[in-house]
Design a protein around this motif. Structure first.
Motif, PDB file in Angstrom:
ATOM      1  N   VAL A 138       1.212  -1.448  -0.024  1.00 52.11           N
ATOM      2  CA  VAL A 138      -0.089   0.346  -0.155  1.00 52.11           C
ATOM      3  C   VAL A 138       0.529   1.318  -0.047  1.00 52.11           C
ATOM      4  CG1 VAL A 138      -1.464   1.041   1.401  1.00 52.11           C
ATOM      5  CG2 VAL A 138      -2.224  -1.078   1.244  1.00 52.11           C
ATOM      6  N   GLU A 197      -3.229  -6.221  -6.748  1.00 50.39           N
ATOM      7  CA  GLU A 197      -3.850  -5.485  -7.208  1.00 50.39           C
ATOM      8  C   GLU A 197      -4.703  -4.705  -6.695  1.00 50.39           C
ATOM      9  OE1 GLU A 197      -2.844  -2.858 -10.462  1.00 50.39           O
ATOM     10  OE2 GLU A 197      -2.484  -5.004 -10.919  1.00 50.39           O
ATOM     11  N   PHE A 198      -6.088  -5.315  -6.820  1.00 45.66           N
ATOM     12  CA  PHE A 198      -6.959  -4.822  -6.526  1.00 45.66           C
ATOM     13  C   PHE A 198      -7.935  -4.491  -4.840  1.00 45.66           C
ATOM     14  CE2 PHE A 198     -11.625  -5.704  -5.211  1.00 45.66           C
ATOM     15  CZ  PHE A 198     -12.316  -4.515  -6.105  1.00 45.66           C
ATOM     16  N   ARG A 256      -4.848  -1.365  -4.645  1.00 45.86           N
ATOM     17  CA  ARG A 256      -5.546  -0.241  -5.129  1.00 45.86           C
ATOM     18  C   ARG A 256      -6.472   0.642  -4.379  1.00 45.86           C
ATOM     19  NH1 ARG A 256      -1.939   1.136  -8.080  1.00 45.86           N
ATOM     20  NH2 ARG A 256      -1.022   0.120 -10.127  1.00 45.86           N
ATOM     21  N   CYS A 257      -7.265  -0.137  -4.059  1.00 43.82           N
ATOM     22  CA  CYS A 257      -8.618   0.048  -3.327  1.00 43.82           C
ATOM     23  C   CYS A 257      -8.536   0.878  -1.606  1.00 43.82           C
ATOM     24  CB  CYS A 257      -9.988  -1.244  -2.973  1.00 43.82           C
ATOM     25  SG  CYS A 257     -10.841  -0.844  -1.928  1.00 43.82           S
ATOM     26  N   GLN A 281      -5.660   2.433  -1.511  1.00 37.96           N
ATOM     27  CA  GLN A 281      -4.945   3.262  -1.443  1.00 37.96           C
ATOM     28  C   GLN A 281      -6.335   4.538  -1.931  1.00 37.96           C
ATOM     29  OE1 GLN A 281      -2.537   2.273  -4.842  1.00 37.96           O
ATOM     30  NE2 GLN A 281      -0.802   1.849  -3.213  1.00 37.96           N
ATOM     31  N   ARG A 282      -7.012   4.141  -2.497  1.00 35.04           N
ATOM     32  CA  ARG A 282      -7.760   4.712  -2.284  1.00 35.04           C
ATOM     33  C   ARG A 282      -8.657   5.659  -1.187  1.00 35.04           C
ATOM     34  NH1 ARG A 282      -8.875   1.974  -7.446  1.00 35.04           N
ATOM     35  NH2 ARG A 282     -10.226   0.633  -6.231  1.00 35.04           N
TER      36      ARG A 282
END
Length: 181
Positions: free
Chosen positions: A141, A153-154, A157-158, A160-161
Motif C-alpha cells: 500500500v 492489485e485490486f 488500489r482499493c 490506497q483510494r
C-alpha cells in the motif's frame, strides 16, 4: 421492545437520543490541551473593511489523530478479521468479520484494512494512523512492494483510494504484539 416499554412506563422515563460523539471528542481534546497553548487563543482575525480573509489564510482547528488497528486471521477452521478504532479518549470501537468463503492470509489482512478504513470514514475521522502487522500489506500500500496478481492489485488500489479520502492518513507496520486486542 414493547415489553420494555410497559415495564419502564411506570417510572415516567423519557428517551433522549445521544448527540454525536465527534463534536464532544473535539471539545474535550481542545480543553485537555488548553494549558499547553500558553494563553494563545484559536481566534479568527477580525474582519477588516475589505471583507473576510481568503479561506486559505484562515486558521483551522487542528484535527486530532485517531488510531486504527487491523489484523486478519486464517487458520484451518475459519478466517476472519479484527478491527479496533481507538478514539481520542482511548475508547476502543471494535468490529470483527467472519469470512464464509476461502481467503488467504493476505486477503484477510487486506479485508481488515479496507473495512477498517471504511468504518473510520463513516465515523468522520479526518486524520488517521492505521497500523497492521502484515509487512506485505503495509509495503504494498505504501509503494515499497509490487502487488502481484489481479486480486492483490485490486485490494492494494482499493486501500490506497480509501487512504486518499482522509485529510491525512498513513499506514504503519507494527509487531504482532502491538496490535490492540
Amino acid at each position: 421492545m414493547l415489553k420494555w416499554a410497559i415495564e419502564l412506563g411506570q417510572f415516567d422515563l423519557e428517551y433522549c437520543p445521544r448527540t454525536a460523539i465527534k463534536g464532544q471528542e473535539l471539545a474535550d481534546f481542545i480543553l485537555e490541551f488548553d494549558s499547553e497553548v500558553d494563553n494563545k487563543a484559536i481566534v479568527l482575525p477580525e474582519p477588516s473593511s475589505q471583507g473576510s480573509p481568503p479561506a486559505d489564510e484562515r486558521e483551522e482547528l487542528p484535527q486530532p489523530w485517531w488510531i486504527l488497528y487491523v489484523d486478519g486471521v486464517v487458520n484451518n477452521n475459519r478466517a476472519g478479521a479484527r478491527i479496533v478504532l481507538v478514539t481520542l479518549k482511548g475508547h476502543h470501537l471494535m468490529s470483527a468479520i467472519h469470512f464464509k468463503i476461502y481467503v488467504t492470509n493476505n486477503d484477510a489482512e487486506y479485508e481488515a484494512l479496507i473495512n477498517g478504513l471504511k468504518i473510520s470514514l463513516e465515523v468522520g475521522v479526518v486524520n488517521l494512523i492505521a497500523r497492521s502487522d502484515s509487512e506485505l500489506v503495509v509495503n504494498q500500500v505504501n509503494g515499497g512492494f509490487q502487488a502481484r496478481g489481479p486480486r492483490t492489485e485490486f485490494y492494494m488500489r482499493c486501500a490506497q483510494r480509501l487512504l486518499e479520502k482522509f485529510g491525512s492518513a498513513r499506514l504503519e507496520g507494527v509487531p504482532r504484539e502491538e496490535i490492540v486486542r
